[in-house]
Design a protein around this motif. Structure first.
Motif, PDB file in Angstrom:
ATOM      1  N   GLY A  96      48.928  45.090 -73.363  1.00  0.00           N
ATOM      2  CA  GLY A  96      49.893  44.377 -74.198  1.00  0.00           C
ATOM      3  C   GLY A  96      50.298  45.110 -75.453  1.00  0.00           C
ATOM      4  O   GLY A  96      51.149  44.634 -76.202  1.00  0.00           O
ATOM      5  N   VAL A  97      49.703  46.290 -75.692  1.00  0.00           N
ATOM      6  CA  VAL A  97      49.983  47.038 -76.924  1.00  0.00           C
ATOM      7  C   VAL A  97      50.434  48.450 -76.567  1.00  0.00           C
ATOM      8  O   VAL A  97      49.790  49.136 -75.774  1.00  0.00           O
ATOM      9  N   CYS A  98      51.539  48.876 -77.158  1.00  0.00           N
ATOM     10  CA  CYS A  98      52.023  50.244 -77.027  1.00  0.00           C
ATOM     11  C   CYS A  98      52.048  50.893 -78.410  1.00  0.00           C
ATOM     12  O   CYS A  98      51.996  50.193 -79.426  1.00  0.00           O
ATOM     13  N   ALA A  99      52.133  52.196 -78.428  1.00  0.00           N
ATOM     14  CA  ALA A  99      52.183  52.903 -79.710  1.00  0.00           C
ATOM     15  C   ALA A  99      52.801  54.274 -79.515  1.00  0.00           C
ATOM     16  O   ALA A  99      52.813  54.822 -78.411  1.00  0.00           O
ATOM     17  N   THR A 102      62.017  50.118 -88.808  1.00  0.00           N
ATOM     18  CA  THR A 102      61.806  49.794 -87.395  1.00  0.00           C
ATOM     19  C   THR A 102      61.392  48.351 -87.161  1.00  0.00           C
ATOM     20  O   THR A 102      61.421  47.887 -86.024  1.00  0.00           O
ATOM     21  N   THR A 103      61.009  47.663 -88.216  1.00  0.00           N
ATOM     22  CA  THR A 103      60.440  46.300 -88.160  1.00  0.00           C
ATOM     23  C   THR A 103      59.194  46.244 -87.277  1.00  0.00           C
ATOM     24  O   THR A 103      58.905  45.222 -86.663  1.00  0.00           O
ATOM     25  N   GLU A 104      58.467  47.349 -87.224  1.00  0.00           N
ATOM     26  CA  GLU A 104      57.202  47.406 -86.493  1.00  0.00           C
ATOM     27  C   GLU A 104      56.096  47.860 -87.447  1.00  0.00           C
ATOM     28  O   GLU A 104      56.368  48.459 -88.489  1.00  0.00           O
ATOM     29  N   SER A 105      54.851  47.584 -87.087  1.00  0.00           N
ATOM     30  CA  SER A 105      53.709  47.928 -87.937  1.00  0.00           C
ATOM     31  C   SER A 105      53.454  49.429 -87.924  1.00  0.00           C
ATOM     32  O   SER A 105      53.443  50.060 -86.864  1.00  0.00           O
ATOM     33  N   ALA A 106      53.233  49.998 -89.116  1.00  0.00           N
ATOM     34  CA  ALA A 106      53.009  51.433 -89.267  1.00  0.00           C
ATOM     35  C   ALA A 106      51.573  51.690 -89.709  1.00  0.00           C
ATOM     36  O   ALA A 106      51.037  50.988 -90.571  1.00  0.00           O
ATOM     37  N   LEU A 107      50.952  52.718 -89.112  1.00  0.00           N
ATOM     38  CA  LEU A 107      49.527  52.969 -89.295  1.00  0.00           C
ATOM     39  C   LEU A 107      49.272  54.432 -89.648  1.00  0.00           C
ATOM     40  O   LEU A 107      49.920  55.330 -89.112  1.00  0.00           O
ATOM     41  N   LEU A 108      48.315  54.667 -90.553  1.00  0.00           N
ATOM     42  CA  LEU A 108      47.848  56.012 -90.894  1.00  0.00           C
ATOM     43  C   LEU A 108      46.403  56.135 -90.442  1.00  0.00           C
ATOM     44  O   LEU A 108      45.574  55.278 -90.754  1.00  0.00           O
ATOM     45  N   SER A 109      46.084  57.196 -89.693  1.00  0.00           N
ATOM     46  CA  SER A 109      44.735  57.367 -89.150  1.00  0.00           C
ATOM     47  C   SER A 109      44.263  58.809 -89.300  1.00  0.00           C
ATOM     48  O   SER A 109      45.066  59.729 -89.417  1.00  0.00           O
ATOM     49  N   VAL A 110      42.936  58.978 -89.290  1.00  0.00           N
ATOM     50  CA  VAL A 110      42.316  60.298 -89.227  1.00  0.00           C
ATOM     51  C   VAL A 110      41.273  60.260 -88.120  1.00  0.00           C
ATOM     52  O   VAL A 110      40.948  59.200 -87.579  1.00  0.00           O
ATOM     53  N   TRP A 111      40.737  61.429 -87.772  1.00  0.00           N
ATOM     54  CA  TRP A 111      39.730  61.485 -86.720  1.00  0.00           C
ATOM     55  C   TRP A 111      38.382  61.052 -87.253  1.00  0.00           C
ATOM     56  O   TRP A 111      37.941  61.481 -88.327  1.00  0.00           O
ATOM     57  N   LEU A 139      53.454  53.980 -84.956  1.00  0.00           N
ATOM     58  CA  LEU A 139      53.986  52.627 -84.882  1.00  0.00           C
ATOM     59  C   LEU A 139      53.264  51.920 -83.750  1.00  0.00           C
ATOM     60  O   LEU A 139      53.132  52.461 -82.649  1.00  0.00           O
ATOM     61  N   VAL A 140      52.774  50.721 -84.024  1.00  0.00           N
ATOM     62  CA  VAL A 140      52.061  49.926 -83.031  1.00  0.00           C
ATOM     63  C   VAL A 140      52.943  48.727 -82.692  1.00  0.00           C
ATOM     64  O   VAL A 140      53.322  47.954 -83.579  1.00  0.00           O
ATOM     65  N   ILE A 141      53.253  48.585 -81.404  1.00  0.00           N
ATOM     66  CA  ILE A 141      54.254  47.596 -80.996  1.00  0.00           C
ATOM     67  C   ILE A 141      53.786  46.845 -79.755  1.00  0.00           C
ATOM     68  O   ILE A 141      52.973  47.351 -78.973  1.00  0.00           O
ATOM     69  N   PRO A 142      54.277  45.626 -79.550  1.00  0.00           N
ATOM     70  CA  PRO A 142      53.928  44.891 -78.320  1.00  0.00           C
ATOM     71  C   PRO A 142      54.623  45.505 -77.114  1.00  0.00           C
ATOM     72  O   PRO A 142      55.694  46.108 -77.242  1.00  0.00           O
ATOM     73  N   SER A 143      54.015  45.366 -75.956  1.00  0.00           N
ATOM     74  CA  SER A 143      54.540  46.009 -74.756  1.00  0.00           C
ATOM     75  C   SER A 143      55.939  45.533 -74.392  1.00  0.00           C
ATOM     76  O   SER A 143      56.720  46.293 -73.806  1.00  0.00           O
ATOM     77  N   GLU A 144      56.294  44.291 -74.752  1.00  0.00           N
ATOM     78  CA  GLU A 144      57.640  43.806 -74.423  1.00  0.00           C
ATOM     79  C   GLU A 144      58.729  44.536 -75.203  1.00  0.00           C
ATOM     80  O   GLU A 144      59.903  44.501 -74.827  1.00  0.00           O
ATOM     81  N   ARG A 145      58.356  45.215 -76.283  1.00  0.00           N
ATOM     82  CA  ARG A 145      59.315  46.034 -77.014  1.00  0.00           C
ATOM     83  C   ARG A 145      59.025  47.527 -76.821  1.00  0.00           C
ATOM     84  O   ARG A 145      59.466  48.352 -77.615  1.00  0.00           O
ATOM     85  N   GLY A 146      58.273  47.846 -75.758  1.00  0.00           N
ATOM     86  CA  GLY A 146      57.864  49.218 -75.520  1.00  0.00           C
ATOM     87  C   GLY A 146      58.552  49.873 -74.343  1.00  0.00           C
ATOM     88  O   GLY A 146      57.932  50.688 -73.641  1.00  0.00           O
ATOM     89  N   GLY A 147      59.824  49.557 -74.131  1.00  0.00           N
ATOM     90  CA  GLY A 147      60.584  50.217 -73.086  1.00  0.00           C
ATOM     91  C   GLY A 147      60.870  51.666 -73.439  1.00  0.00           C
ATOM     92  O   GLY A 147      60.684  52.100 -74.579  1.00  0.00           O
TER      93      GLY A 147
END
Length: 280
Positions: A211-214, A113-122, A232-240
């Motif tokens: 400015g941040v979408c996910a 995707t060429t976007e940043s990928a994140l792993l999270s827990v509660w 995936l965490v992406i900038p809003s300009e690529r969050g259509g």
């Protein structure tokens, strides 16, 4: 015969009423050690009775631990471990099996995707970021491994609550209600969590940070409850809308594949859902 608990209490009390040079540190660590998965919350009275320390000593130690972020106290007066503890445990968590298993999926997701990928827990006040894979793109997420993302409005938080047992929903809302945007109620969040469950994915359209979408999806255990989230965490300009739908499919596929691998591994090791694997 002297038990280990009796011995610990005697040690904490000191000899002839005199504290050892490290008595304050030792007593503070002893109090922290009382918190566990079986007993995650304690009142001041319960801590005093269990430790047999003076009331003033327990109060002073807990106030210090709370000020430093090692514990937190809710409106009912119950103490629980705080965000500093979660952050300090990151070094241990980052080496966990789940993180190791997830890394290849994060890398492939970021590459495709060429976007940043994140792993999270509660975590106690939101989500705890366990691992992050960035790309060569200029945009970098406003998070890092080991960071607690506060609140319930991020895509990861929505997934981690929605796919936890429903009996926990109200408590998780209550613990973070003061940080909720105006007009957001527990009923509206419960409706949102049900939508997330039905869709299998959650979106964040600049709700956590401008400015941040996910987009996030759950990593599930054999019991059907959430272990972690992949996003995936992406900038809003690529969050259509079209971009987010494409990202959602990729995130959902990655999370489902990781879920299968993790469940199969646990089954091969003879582990069951009752072994405490899920975040519920």
């Amino acid at each position: 015969m002297e038990t280990s608990t009796t011995s610990s209490r005697a040690f904490l009390a000191g000899e002839a009423g005199e504290a050892a040079p490290l008595g304050t540190l030792e007593r503070g660590l002893y109090l922290l050690g009382l918190f566990s998965t079986e007993r995650p919350e304690w009142t001041l009275r319960e801590l005093r009775e269990e430790s047999q320390l003076p009331k003033a000593t327990v109060r002073r130690l807990m106030l210090t631990l709370e000020r430093l972020g090692w514990v937190e106290q809710d409106v009912a007066g119950n103490y629980a471990l705080g965000p500093r503890m979660l952050q300090s445990l990151y070094a241990k968590t980052s080496a966990s099996v789940l993180v190791s298993e997830a890394r290849p999926y994060l890398e492939r997701l970021a590459q495709s995707t060429t976007e940043s990928a994140l792993l999270s827990v509660w975590g106690h006040e939101g989500t705890l970021s366990l691992d992050l894979v960035t790309t060569e793109r200029h945009f970098k997420p406003f998070t890092s491994a080991g960071m607690v993302v506060h609140g319930l409005m991020s895509a990861d938080a929505k997934v981690l609550v929605a796919f936890a047992p429903e009996m926990l929903w109200d408590a998780r809302y209550a613990s973070l209600s003061q940080a909720m945007p105006a007009g957001v109620t527990v009923d509206s969040m419960r409706a949102k969590w049900r939508e997330v469950r039905a869709a299998g994915v959650a979106f964040d359209n600049e709700e956590w940070k401008p400015g941040v979408c996910a987009v996030a999806a759950p990593v599930l255990g054999a019991d059907g409850f959430v272990l972690a989230s992949i996003s995936l965490v992406i900038p809003s300009e690529r969050g259509g809308k079209q971009e987010l739908e494409r990202y959602a499919a990729a995130v959902r596929d990655a999370a489902a594949a990781l879920s299968r691998v993790h469940i199969e591994r646990n089954q091969a090791l003879g582990m069951t859902p009752d072994d405490g694997d899920s975040q519920g």
